[in-house]
Structure formats: C-alpha cells, structure tokens
Motif scaffolding. Structure first.
Motif, PDB file in Angstrom:
ATOM      1  N   THR A   2     -43.782 -12.840 -11.312  1.00  0.00           N
ATOM      2  CA  THR A   2     -43.689 -14.103 -12.034  1.00  0.00           C
ATOM      3  C   THR A   2     -45.092 -14.655 -12.238  1.00  0.00           C
ATOM      4  N   LEU A   3     -45.399 -14.932 -13.486  1.00  0.00           N
ATOM      5  CA  LEU A   3     -46.704 -15.459 -13.863  1.00  0.00           C
ATOM      6  C   LEU A   3     -46.610 -16.972 -14.002  1.00  0.00           C
ATOM      7  N   GLN A   4     -47.563 -17.664 -13.425  1.00  0.00           N
ATOM      8  CA  GLN A   4     -47.586 -19.110 -13.543  1.00  0.00           C
ATOM      9  C   GLN A   4     -49.001 -19.594 -13.850  1.00  0.00           C
ATOM     10  N   TRP A   5     -49.055 -20.690 -14.547  1.00  0.00           N
ATOM     11  CA  TRP A   5     -50.308 -21.396 -14.785  1.00  0.00           C
ATOM     12  C   TRP A   5     -50.205 -22.765 -14.118  1.00  0.00           C
ATOM     13  N   TYR A   6     -51.237 -23.097 -13.387  1.00  0.00           N
ATOM     14  CA  TYR A   6     -51.364 -24.396 -12.750  1.00  0.00           C
ATOM     15  C   TYR A   6     -52.644 -25.054 -13.261  1.00  0.00           C
ATOM     16  N   ARG A   7     -52.745 -26.335 -12.989  1.00  0.00           N
ATOM     17  CA  ARG A   7     -54.002 -27.013 -13.272  1.00  0.00           C
ATOM     18  C   ARG A   7     -54.244 -28.084 -12.224  1.00  0.00           C
ATOM     19  N   GLN A   8     -55.505 -28.383 -12.037  1.00  0.00           N
ATOM     20  CA  GLN A   8     -55.898 -29.428 -11.091  1.00  0.00           C
ATOM     21  C   GLN A   8     -56.966 -30.283 -11.734  1.00  0.00           C
ATOM     22  N   ALA A   9     -56.592 -31.523 -11.994  1.00  0.00           N
ATOM     23  CA  ALA A   9     -57.532 -32.472 -12.564  1.00  0.00           C
ATOM     24  C   ALA A   9     -58.347 -33.115 -11.444  1.00  0.00           C
ATOM     25  N   PRO A  10     -59.514 -33.627 -11.754  1.00  0.00           N
ATOM     26  CA  PRO A  10     -60.343 -34.271 -10.735  1.00  0.00           C
ATOM     27  C   PRO A  10     -59.584 -35.356  -9.982  1.00  0.00           C
ATOM     28  N   GLY A  11     -59.587 -35.265  -8.665  1.00  0.00           N
ATOM     29  CA  GLY A  11     -58.943 -36.279  -7.841  1.00  0.00           C
ATOM     30  C   GLY A  11     -57.432 -36.196  -7.785  1.00  0.00           C
ATOM     31  N   LYS A  12     -56.877 -35.141  -8.370  1.00  0.00           N
ATOM     32  CA  LYS A  12     -55.422 -35.013  -8.385  1.00  0.00           C
ATOM     33  C   LYS A  12     -54.992 -33.710  -7.720  1.00  0.00           C
ATOM     34  N   GLU A  13     -53.714 -33.645  -7.393  1.00  0.00           N
ATOM     35  CA  GLU A  13     -53.181 -32.427  -6.802  1.00  0.00           C
ATOM     36  C   GLU A  13     -52.947 -31.371  -7.889  1.00  0.00           C
ATOM     37  N   ARG A  14     -52.929 -30.133  -7.450  1.00  0.00           N
ATOM     38  CA  ARG A  14     -52.639 -29.046  -8.375  1.00  0.00           C
ATOM     39  C   ARG A  14     -51.189 -29.168  -8.851  1.00  0.00           C
ATOM     40  N   GLU A  15     -50.989 -28.981 -10.144  1.00  0.00           N
ATOM     41  CA  GLU A  15     -49.644 -29.102 -10.700  1.00  0.00           C
ATOM     42  C   GLU A  15     -49.284 -27.861 -11.509  1.00  0.00           C
ATOM     43  N   LEU A  16     -48.017 -27.540 -11.485  1.00  0.00           N
ATOM     44  CA  LEU A  16     -47.503 -26.402 -12.245  1.00  0.00           C
ATOM     45  C   LEU A  16     -47.407 -26.782 -13.715  1.00  0.00           C
ATOM     46  N   VAL A  17     -47.899 -25.914 -14.559  1.00  0.00           N
ATOM     47  CA  VAL A  17     -47.898 -26.167 -16.001  1.00  0.00           C
ATOM     48  C   VAL A  17     -46.854 -25.311 -16.711  1.00  0.00           C
ATOM     49  N   ALA A  18     -46.819 -24.024 -16.384  1.00  0.00           N
ATOM     50  CA  ALA A  18     -45.909 -23.126 -17.091  1.00  0.00           C
ATOM     51  C   ALA A  18     -45.590 -21.922 -16.229  1.00  0.00           C
ATOM     52  N   THR A  19     -44.381 -21.392 -16.447  1.00  0.00           N
ATOM     53  CA  THR A  19     -43.896 -20.235 -15.695  1.00  0.00           C
ATOM     54  C   THR A  19     -43.288 -19.223 -16.646  1.00  0.00           C
ATOM     55  N   PHE A  20     -43.572 -17.957 -16.376  1.00  0.00           N
ATOM     56  CA  PHE A  20     -42.971 -16.846 -17.116  1.00  0.00           C
ATOM     57  C   PHE A  20     -42.511 -15.863 -16.051  1.00  0.00           C
ATOM     58  N   THR A  21     -41.207 -15.838 -15.799  1.00  0.00           N
ATOM     59  CA  THR A  21     -40.708 -14.994 -14.722  1.00  0.00           C
ATOM     60  C   THR A  21     -40.680 -13.520 -15.124  1.00  0.00           C
ATOM     61  N   SER A  22     -40.508 -12.671 -14.132  1.00  0.00           N
ATOM     62  CA  SER A  22     -40.398 -11.241 -14.405  1.00  0.00           C
ATOM     63  C   SER A  22     -39.154 -10.939 -15.223  1.00  0.00           C
ATOM     64  N   GLY A  23     -38.165 -11.817 -15.158  1.00  0.00           N
ATOM     65  CA  GLY A  23     -36.951 -11.640 -15.945  1.00  0.00           C
ATOM     66  C   GLY A  23     -37.028 -12.191 -17.348  1.00  0.00           C
ATOM     67  N   GLY A  24     -38.147 -12.818 -17.658  1.00  0.00           N
ATOM     68  CA  GLY A  24     -38.335 -13.311 -19.018  1.00  0.00           C
ATOM     69  C   GLY A  24     -38.058 -14.792 -19.214  1.00  0.00           C
ATOM     70  N   ALA A  25     -37.704 -15.491 -18.151  1.00  0.00           N
ATOM     71  CA  ALA A  25     -37.445 -16.924 -18.291  1.00  0.00           C
ATOM     72  C   ALA A  25     -38.765 -17.685 -18.364  1.00  0.00           C
ATOM     73  N   ILE A  26     -38.807 -18.647 -19.250  1.00  0.00           N
ATOM     74  CA  ILE A  26     -40.010 -19.447 -19.468  1.00  0.00           C
ATOM     75  C   ILE A  26     -39.681 -20.916 -19.259  1.00  0.00           C
ATOM     76  N   SER A  27     -40.577 -21.609 -18.605  1.00  0.00           N
ATOM     77  CA  SER A  27     -40.398 -23.038 -18.421  1.00  0.00           C
ATOM     78  C   SER A  27     -41.756 -23.723 -18.437  1.00  0.00           C
ATOM     79  N   TYR A  28     -41.724 -25.015 -18.748  1.00  0.00           N
ATOM     80  CA  TYR A  28     -42.951 -25.806 -18.860  1.00  0.00           C
ATOM     81  C   TYR A  28     -42.789 -27.143 -18.157  1.00  0.00           C
ATOM     82  N   SER A  29     -43.901 -27.694 -17.757  1.00  0.00           N
ATOM     83  CA  SER A  29     -43.890 -29.061 -17.281  1.00  0.00           C
ATOM     84  C   SER A  29     -43.643 -29.972 -18.474  1.00  0.00           C
ATOM     85  N   ASP A  30     -43.252 -31.192 -18.191  1.00  0.00           N
ATOM     86  CA  ASP A  30     -42.998 -32.134 -19.280  1.00  0.00           C
ATOM     87  C   ASP A  30     -44.248 -32.351 -20.121  1.00  0.00           C
TER      88      ASP A  30
END
Length: 120
Positions: free
Chosen positions: A41-69
């Motif tokens: 499963t591939l994921q992209w996260y991001r961390q802005a200055p002074g903030k916690e790391r957050e999940l941005v997008a996911t692409f599972t091995s099964g092909g499911a895709i999801s995004y943060s709001d």
C-alpha cells in the motif's frame, strides 16, 4: 533493505501544480518474477511547519484509492508498479499545502521527504 526516494518538490505559486514521485529500490523489489512493489500500500503524507504529519492519499495494493478532505478534487495518487514508482499529482495548490511530503509503503518504509512551498 528498502529505500524510498521522493522527488519533484519545489517552489510554486498559488494555483500552480506539481507532481511528486516516489521510487522504491532494494532487495524486496528485485523479484525476477515481478516487482513486489505492487504488493504494498502506497501512501503520501505531509508535515507542515509546527504541525503533525497527516495522511494525504492512499493507493492500496488492491487498487483502492482514498484522499484526505483537503486533497480531494485537487490531488491524484497513482503508481507504476513496473517502475516501482508512485506519484502524487497536485493542482490548484494553496499556501496551506506548503509542507514536506513523504511517501510510505504501508507505514513501514518511508522516504526522506520532499519540500513543497506554495507562495501566495
């Protein structure tokens, strides 16, 4: 040993676009019968200055895709298993998207991050 290397970050004006890449290498992806990259499963996260790391997008091995709001409708995650590479296409960028972006395989392996700065 697995290595993830992100690229594609940089400085962009608000409203602009960037495409990030994440390439995996290592013995886990040297299977002569086919790349093991597809099993992760591939994921992209991001961390802005002074903030916690957050999940941005996911692409599972099964092909499911999801995004943060915040990413829905603006970001597109994709992968090329033959190249052991994942992508995050980002458009309509705003200063709030400024962060270090990380790719991850199943939250086990992480890249070093690539910085995205969006100017207003």
């Amino acid at each position: 040993q697995v290595q993830l290397v992100e690229s594609g970050g940089g400085l962009v004006q608000a409203g602009g676009s960037l495409t990030l890449s994440c390439t995996a290498s290592g013995s886990a992806f040297s299977n002569p019968l086919g790349s093991a990259f597809s099993f992760w499963t591939l994921q992209w996260y991001r961390q802005a200055p002074g903030k916690e790391r957050e999940l941005v997008a996911t692409f599972t091995s099964g092909g499911a895709i999801s995004y943060s709001d915040s990413a829905k409708g603006r970001f597109t995650i994709s992968r090329d298993n033959a190249k052991n590479t994942g992508y995050l296409q980002m458009s309509s960028l705003t200063p709030e998207d400024t962060a270090v972006y990380y790719c991850s395989l199943a939250r086990i392996y992480w890249g070093q991050g690539t910085r995205v700065t969006v100017s207003s």
